[in-house]
Write an enzyme that holds these catalytic residues in place. Structure first.
Site, PDB file in Angstrom:
ATOM      1  N   LYS A 106     -21.974  32.069  19.151  1.00  0.00           N
ATOM      2  CA  LYS A 106     -20.803  32.492  19.922  1.00  0.00           C
ATOM      3  C   LYS A 106     -19.842  33.168  18.959  1.00  0.00           C
ATOM      4  O   LYS A 106     -19.323  32.551  18.034  1.00  0.00           O
ATOM      5  CB  LYS A 106     -20.116  31.310  20.596  1.00  0.00           C
ATOM      6  CG  LYS A 106     -18.917  31.768  21.430  1.00  0.00           C
ATOM      7  CD  LYS A 106     -18.034  30.627  21.840  1.00  0.00           C
ATOM      8  CE  LYS A 106     -16.742  31.184  22.443  1.00  0.00           C
ATOM      9  NZ  LYS A 106     -15.716  30.140  22.619  1.00  0.00           N
ATOM     10  N   GLY A 167      -7.008  26.905  25.849  1.00  0.00           N
ATOM     11  CA  GLY A 167      -6.279  25.647  25.909  1.00  0.00           C
ATOM     12  C   GLY A 167      -5.088  25.631  26.840  1.00  0.00           C
ATOM     13  O   GLY A 167      -4.387  24.620  26.949  1.00  0.00           O
ATOM     14  N   ALA A 193     -12.495  29.831  28.251  1.00  0.00           N
ATOM     15  CA  ALA A 193     -11.081  29.621  27.906  1.00  0.00           C
ATOM     16  C   ALA A 193     -10.171  29.675  29.125  1.00  0.00           C
ATOM     17  O   ALA A 193     -10.309  30.542  29.987  1.00  0.00           O
ATOM     18  CB  ALA A 193     -10.587  30.632  26.865  1.00  0.00           C
ATOM     19  N   GLY A 194      -9.235  28.738  29.176  1.00  0.00           N
ATOM     20  CA  GLY A 194      -8.195  28.742  30.193  1.00  0.00           C
ATOM     21  C   GLY A 194      -8.428  27.863  31.397  1.00  0.00           C
ATOM     22  O   GLY A 194      -7.534  27.674  32.219  1.00  0.00           O
ATOM     23  N   THR A 216     -11.088  22.024  26.087  1.00  0.00           N
ATOM     24  CA  THR A 216      -9.813  21.329  26.251  1.00  0.00           C
ATOM     25  C   THR A 216      -9.668  20.687  27.625  1.00  0.00           C
ATOM     26  O   THR A 216      -9.113  19.587  27.749  1.00  0.00           O
ATOM     27  CB  THR A 216      -8.642  22.301  26.016  1.00  0.00           C
ATOM     28  OG1 THR A 216      -8.800  22.919  24.736  1.00  0.00           O
ATOM     29  CG2 THR A 216      -7.309  21.582  26.051  1.00  0.00           C
TER      30      THR A 216
END
Length: 264
Positions: A106, A167, A193-194, A216
């Site tokens: 990644k 995050g 992400a998010g 997260t």
């Protein structure tokens, strides 16, 4: 009895997976919680930040691979924490050495610490080098369809647009951008992400994404194991809804029962 389409598999770099939920391994309180959350998520691909996680670099510290062994999971090393193509390439080479030559990677090249948005110029530069060196690059990028198309053209095996800042837990901020990326895809598209909660993951899958990567949202939850289980169900529900095909949105009502035969 729950419906399950066992032929509906995720394929990345020629390898197939039943799970479309990819999970990170950072931010958990210890390796045991990491293991339990990964199992609850049903993840088959787990991502590892090479610059922060011990997978053999330090023989005197606990090794993540002892609880998430490579014979059971696909270990996806990432270049998190890199802010230049040069840093990312050096980190990628270290990862390949630690994982006995495994080429899957990644790629993550960040522009700044405030937003952790990707540096697209450096990402493109690193992509060209790593693809040339035989890496199978899954690339973190923004939600720009033009950039996503270019990264796929340059040889990435998967493109991973952000839903929102890493995050942040804000969910998908630009669903129509993600939809455009999906509609134009030539390689798997995974939201990265998010994501903050299960409904965010379901929306990503309903848009037609091939999978979602998160860390997260699970590790930062009050009960990470329970949240991992919720995310697994959300990914499955979203995927089934996408395959089933949602009804069109309409401005006005459309009765579900026949209007004929009503008493006048």
């Amino acid at each position: 009895m729950a419906y399950a389409n066992h032929d509906d598999l995720l394929t990345i770099a020629g390898k197939t997976y039943h799970s479309r939920l990819l999970t990170g391994t950072g931010k958990f309180k210890d390796l045991e919680e990491t293991r339990l959350a990964t199992e609850a998520a049903g993840a088959q691909i787990v991502t590892v930040a090479i610059r922060r996680t011990n997978i053999g670099q330090d023989k005197n510290q606990p090794n993540l691979l002892d609880v998430l062994p490579p014979d059971r999971y696909t270990i996806l090393p990432n270049t998190a924490g890199c802010f230049s193509a040069d840093e990312a390439v050096r980190t990628a080479r270290l990862a390949r050495e630690l994982l006995d030559g495994a080429p899957l990677l990644k790629l993550e090249v960040l522009a700044e610490t405030k937003t952790l948005f990707p540096d697209i110029v450096e990402t493109l530069k690193a992509t060209d080098i790593l693809v040339r060196e035989g890496f199978q690059v899954m690339v973190y990028t923004n939600d720009d369809p033009v950039v996503a198309r270019e990264l796929a053209k340059r040889g990435c095996v998967a493109v991973m647009p952000l839903a929102a800042p890493i995050g942040s837990g804000l969910g998908i901020r630009n669903p129509y951008n993600i939809l455009t990326i999906v509609e134009e895809k030539t390689v798997p598209i995974l939201v990265d992400a998010g994501v903050g909660t299960a409904s965010d993951a379901a929306v990503a899958m309903e848009l037609g994404c091939d999978g979602v990567l998160m860390n997260t949202a699970i590790a930062g939850a009050r009960d990470p194991i329970l949240m991992a289980s919720a995310m697994r169900k959300a990914i499955e529900a979203g995927r089934e809804a996408f395959l089933a095909g949602r009804i069109p949105r309409k401005r006005f009502a459309n009765a579900s029962s026949p209007m004929s035969g009503l008493i006048e």
